[in-house]
Design a protein around this motif. Structure first.
Motif, short mmCIF file in Angstrom:
data_model
loop_
_atom_site.label_atom_id
_atom_site.label_comp_id
_atom_site.label_asym_id
_atom_site.label_seq_id
_atom_site.Cartn_x
_atom_site.Cartn_y
_atom_site.Cartn_z
N GLU A 26 48.19 53.65 42.26
CA GLU A 26 48.40 52.24 41.95
C GLU A 26 47.21 51.47 42.49
O GLU A 26 46.76 51.72 43.60
N PHE A 27 46.71 50.54 41.67
CA PHE A 27 45.57 49.74 42.12
C PHE A 27 45.57 48.39 41.41
O PHE A 27 46.21 48.21 40.38
N THR A 28 44.86 47.45 42.00
CA THR A 28 44.65 46.12 41.43
C THR A 28 43.16 45.95 41.23
O THR A 28 42.37 46.23 42.14
N ILE A 29 42.76 45.51 40.04
CA ILE A 29 41.35 45.32 39.71
C ILE A 29 40.69 44.44 40.77
O ILE A 29 41.20 43.38 41.12
N GLY A 30 39.55 44.91 41.29
CA GLY A 30 38.76 44.14 42.24
C GLY A 30 39.22 44.21 43.68
O GLY A 30 38.58 43.63 44.56
N GLU A 31 40.33 44.92 43.96
CA GLU A 31 40.84 45.03 45.33
C GLU A 31 40.77 46.49 45.80
O GLU A 31 40.97 47.41 45.01
N GLU A 32 40.52 46.66 47.10
CA GLU A 32 40.47 48.02 47.63
C GLU A 32 41.86 48.64 47.60
O GLU A 32 42.85 48.01 47.97
N SER A 33 41.93 49.87 47.12
CA SER A 33 43.20 50.61 47.02
C SER A 33 42.98 52.03 47.51
O SER A 33 41.85 52.53 47.52
N GLU A 34 44.07 52.67 47.89
CA GLU A 34 43.99 54.09 48.24
C GLU A 34 44.30 54.89 46.98
O GLU A 34 45.33 54.67 46.34
#
Length: 127
Positions: free
Chosen positions: A62-70
């Motif tokens: 799971e991720f959000t565009i432009g934000e750091e994610s694992e």
């Protein structure tokens, strides 16, 4: 353009050399090379959930565009990454010296990963 949908792997180029380059054990490469994977993408604005099912292995990111994610890599390792969107149909990220580009054209997703001088190209079709 929305990425939401289920996509079945149609073809892949350079699977074995690429997997060796990123350090996947040979037995896993041999088990995985002929398996058809299904990728399910749910896009809600800038938030994405990507679930890849290959045989009995399920990998969910799971991720959000432009934000750091694992993000879990194919090796099972979890790393921090930032996914960017280029235009309205291309997701791009760089992680551990590898560049990943996922491009949507109609019902076809082309996922290109490059590690050093080896490029893995996978093409999947919406089902």
């Amino acid at each position: 353009m929305s990425f939401t949908g289920k996509y079945e792997l149609q073809s892949q180029e350079n699977f074995e050399p690429f997997m060796r380059a990123i350090g996947l054990p040979e037995d896993q490469i041999q088990k995985g090379k002929d398996l058809k994977s299904v990728t399910e993408i749910v896009q809600n604005g800038k938030k994405f959930t990507v679930t890849v099912t290959t045989g009995s292995k399920v990998m969910k990111n799971e991720f959000t565009i432009g934000e750091e994610s694992e993000i879990e890599m194919m090796t099972g390792e979890k790393v921090k990454a930032v996914v960017q969107m280029e235009g309205n149909n291309k997701l791009v990220t760089q992680v551990k010296g590898m560049k990943s580009v996922t491009e949507l054209n109609g019902d076809i997703i082309t996922h290109t990963m490059t590690a050093g001088d080896i490029t893995l190209k996978r093409t999947s079709k919406r089902i």
